[in-house]
Scaffold this active site. Structure first.
Site, short mmCIF file in Angstrom:
data_model
loop_
_atom_site.label_atom_id
_atom_site.label_comp_id
_atom_site.label_asym_id
_atom_site.label_seq_id
_atom_site.Cartn_x
_atom_site.Cartn_y
_atom_site.Cartn_z
CE LYS A 130 6.49 -8.05 2.50
NZ LYS A 130 6.12 -6.75 1.75
CG ASP A 148 8.11 -3.90 6.28
OD1 ASP A 148 9.42 -3.72 6.90
OD2 ASP A 148 7.00 -3.17 6.62
#
Length: 236
Positions: A130, A148
């Site tokens: 991420k 996220d």
């Protein structure tokens, strides 16, 4: 029967791309809401953003970067000083450990410069896919999908995937869109999650995706009620 249950893979991809176009029209200025002026600053800010808001991170990074503008400076920082600066972001001891460790690794293994590949970025302490995709997409112009909490929640709500593992979500969603769209798709979905499609009470009654979303009705459908739920920006 829901639209998802009767949807072919082709139909799903077409619907997903329509949603992306609608989000583009709704949020034409969507962008990374972390403030940064270099790949290093974005990398540190993204690590600090875990379990807190971009607004809170943006409140501490000017002080942090004024004192420690690059990996060399931060690698040599006093732990207690860094902890004091970033304390408002929460989990500050663990975050200090990560940003000192990744700064030292950048100095020792990459000549003080943030590497520009996923393969190298994920070898740094505290950096997962991420965080790496945020840095690649926004600091290096390399397409990446940022999974996220907002992104994962919304793509499941849209019926694009049932996966909960971020890596699997990234792979499934990536297959539906051209690579050139990945970074901006991430921004648009995250902006929608922060402004309208909230976890507990999505503003369904004023959502531009109403006709395309199988979860329409999870939040208030009355436009006046829903309008009060819309936020202009990220929460503090």
């Amino acid at each position: 029967m829901s639209m998802v249950a009767t949807e072919s893979k082709l139909a799903l991809t077409r619907r997903a791309r329509k949603i992306n176009r609608e989000l583009d029209a709704t949020y034409p200025d969507a962008h990374c809401e972390l403030d940064f002026t270099s790949p290093f600053e974005l990398l540190i800010a993204t690590v600090l953003s875990a379990q807190t808001t971009d607004v809170r991170v943006n409140g501490v990074t000017p002080t942090l970067f004024a004192r420690y503008p690059d990996a060399v400076a931060l690698a040599a920082a006093e732990r207690e000083d860094v902890e004091k600066i970033i304390q408002p972001t929460g989990f500050f001891r663990a975050k200090t450990q990560s940003i000192l460790g990744l700064s030292q690794a950048i100095v020792e293994r990459f000549g003080g410069e943030v590497p520009g590949t996923l393969k190298d970025l994920v070898t740094l302490p505290g950096v997962g896919r991420k965080t790496a995709n945020v840095v690649l997409g926004n600091a290096f112009g390399v397409p990446g999908i940022t999974v996220d909490t907002h992104f994962g929640r919304l793509v499941r709500r849209f019926g694009w995937t049932t996966q909960t593992d971020p890596d699997k979500v990234e792979a499934e969603i990536g297959a539906m869109f051209p690579k050139s769209e990945w970074t901006m798709l991430s921004h648009r979905v995250i902006w929608h999650g922060r402004r309208r499609c909230h976890a507990r009470r999505p503003a369904c009654g004023v959502c531009p995706l109403a006709r395309l979303c199988p979860s329409f009705g999870e939040g208030p459908t009355d436009s006046k009620v829903a309008a009060k739920l819309v936020r202009e920006g990220p929460r503090a």
